[in-house]
Scaffold this motif. Structure first.
Motif, mmCIF file in Angstrom:
data_model
loop_
_atom_site.group_PDB
_atom_site.id
_atom_site.type_symbol
_atom_site.label_atom_id
_atom_site.label_comp_id
_atom_site.label_asym_id
_atom_site.label_seq_id
_atom_site.Cartn_x
_atom_site.Cartn_y
_atom_site.Cartn_z
ATOM 1 N N ASP A 2 0.845 -1.179 0.000
ATOM 2 C CA ASP A 2 0.000 0.000 0.000
ATOM 3 C C ASP A 2 0.886 1.237 0.000
ATOM 4 N N VAL A 3 0.833 1.969 -1.088
ATOM 5 C CA VAL A 3 1.663 3.159 -1.233
ATOM 6 C C VAL A 3 0.767 4.384 -1.083
ATOM 7 N N GLU A 4 1.186 5.323 -0.261
ATOM 8 C CA GLU A 4 0.357 6.477 0.049
ATOM 9 C C GLU A 4 0.506 7.636 -0.926
ATOM 10 N N TYR A 5 1.373 7.514 -1.909
ATOM 11 C CA TYR A 5 1.539 8.604 -2.856
ATOM 12 C C TYR A 5 1.077 8.165 -4.239
ATOM 13 N N ASP A 6 0.683 9.124 -5.030
ATOM 14 C CA ASP A 6 0.260 8.884 -6.403
ATOM 15 C C ASP A 6 1.314 9.524 -7.308
ATOM 16 N N PRO A 7 2.156 8.722 -7.971
ATOM 17 C CA PRO A 7 3.220 9.312 -8.776
ATOM 18 C C PRO A 7 2.708 10.197 -9.916
ATOM 19 N N GLU A 8 1.540 9.882 -10.442
ATOM 20 C CA GLU A 8 0.983 10.720 -11.506
ATOM 21 C C GLU A 8 0.626 12.106 -10.967
ATOM 22 N N ARG A 9 0.043 12.135 -9.778
ATOM 23 C CA ARG A 9 -0.287 13.421 -9.131
ATOM 24 C C ARG A 9 0.989 14.197 -8.809
ATOM 25 N N GLU A 10 2.007 13.488 -8.342
ATOM 26 C CA GLU A 10 3.283 14.134 -8.023
ATOM 27 C C GLU A 10 3.936 14.713 -9.284
ATOM 28 N N ALA A 11 3.850 13.999 -10.397
ATOM 29 C CA ALA A 11 4.405 14.488 -11.660
ATOM 30 C C ALA A 11 3.700 15.771 -12.085
ATOM 31 N N PHE A 12 2.380 15.765 -11.955
ATOM 32 C CA PHE A 12 1.603 16.955 -12.311
ATOM 33 C C PHE A 12 2.006 18.144 -11.437
ATOM 34 N N ALA A 13 2.149 17.900 -10.146
ATOM 35 C CA ALA A 13 2.544 18.968 -9.226
ATOM 36 C C ALA A 13 3.941 19.501 -9.571
ATOM 37 N N ALA A 14 4.857 18.609 -9.916
ATOM 38 C CA ALA A 14 6.219 19.034 -10.272
ATOM 39 C C ALA A 14 6.206 19.874 -11.545
ATOM 40 N N MET A 15 5.351 19.522 -12.506
ATOM 41 C CA MET A 15 5.292 20.311 -13.737
ATOM 42 C C MET A 15 4.677 21.690 -13.478
ATOM 43 N N LYS A 16 3.720 21.770 -12.549
ATOM 44 C CA LYS A 16 3.180 23.080 -12.188
ATOM 45 C C LYS A 16 4.281 23.952 -11.591
ATOM 46 N N LEU A 17 5.102 23.357 -10.727
ATOM 47 C CA LEU A 17 6.203 24.110 -10.126
ATOM 48 C C LEU A 17 7.237 24.501 -11.185
ATOM 49 N N ALA A 18 7.466 23.632 -12.145
ATOM 50 C CA ALA A 18 8.404 23.947 -13.226
ATOM 51 C C ALA A 18 7.906 25.135 -14.041
ATOM 52 N N ALA A 19 6.607 25.191 -14.272
ATOM 53 C CA ALA A 19 6.044 26.298 -15.049
ATOM 54 C C ALA A 19 6.223 27.631 -14.339
ATOM 55 N N GLU A 20 6.282 27.599 -13.011
ATOM 56 C CA GLU A 20 6.436 28.826 -12.232
ATOM 57 C C GLU A 20 7.895 29.208 -12.004
ATOM 58 N N ALA A 21 8.809 28.287 -12.289
ATOM 59 C CA ALA A 21 10.235 28.525 -12.031
ATOM 60 C C ALA A 21 10.942 28.920 -13.321
#
Length: 57
Positions: A2-21
């Motif tokens: 049972d993994v508590e993180y969603d890698p797809e959601r994390e990827a999306f969040a990282a790309m949002k941060l990339a767009a702001e950086a």
């Protein structure tokens, strides 16, 4: 497992941060997003190899 993180959601969040950086920080976030995407692919492949469907996982 049972993994508590969603890698797809994390990827999306990282790309949002990339767009702001910019510059090196942007590249680091892009690399992080690519790593999360690869984890998503590896998890899907492992589930297929075990005969699991997305609904059963």
């Amino acid at each position: 497992m049972d993994v508590e993180y969603d890698p797809e959601r994390e990827a999306f969040a990282a790309m949002k941060l990339a767009a702001e950086a910019d510059g090196a920080e942007r590249q680091r976030w892009i690399n992080a997003a690519l790593a999360w995407i690869e984890l998503t692919r590896l998890r899907a492949s492992a589930r297929r190899d075990r005969g699991m469907t997305e609904e059963a996982a």
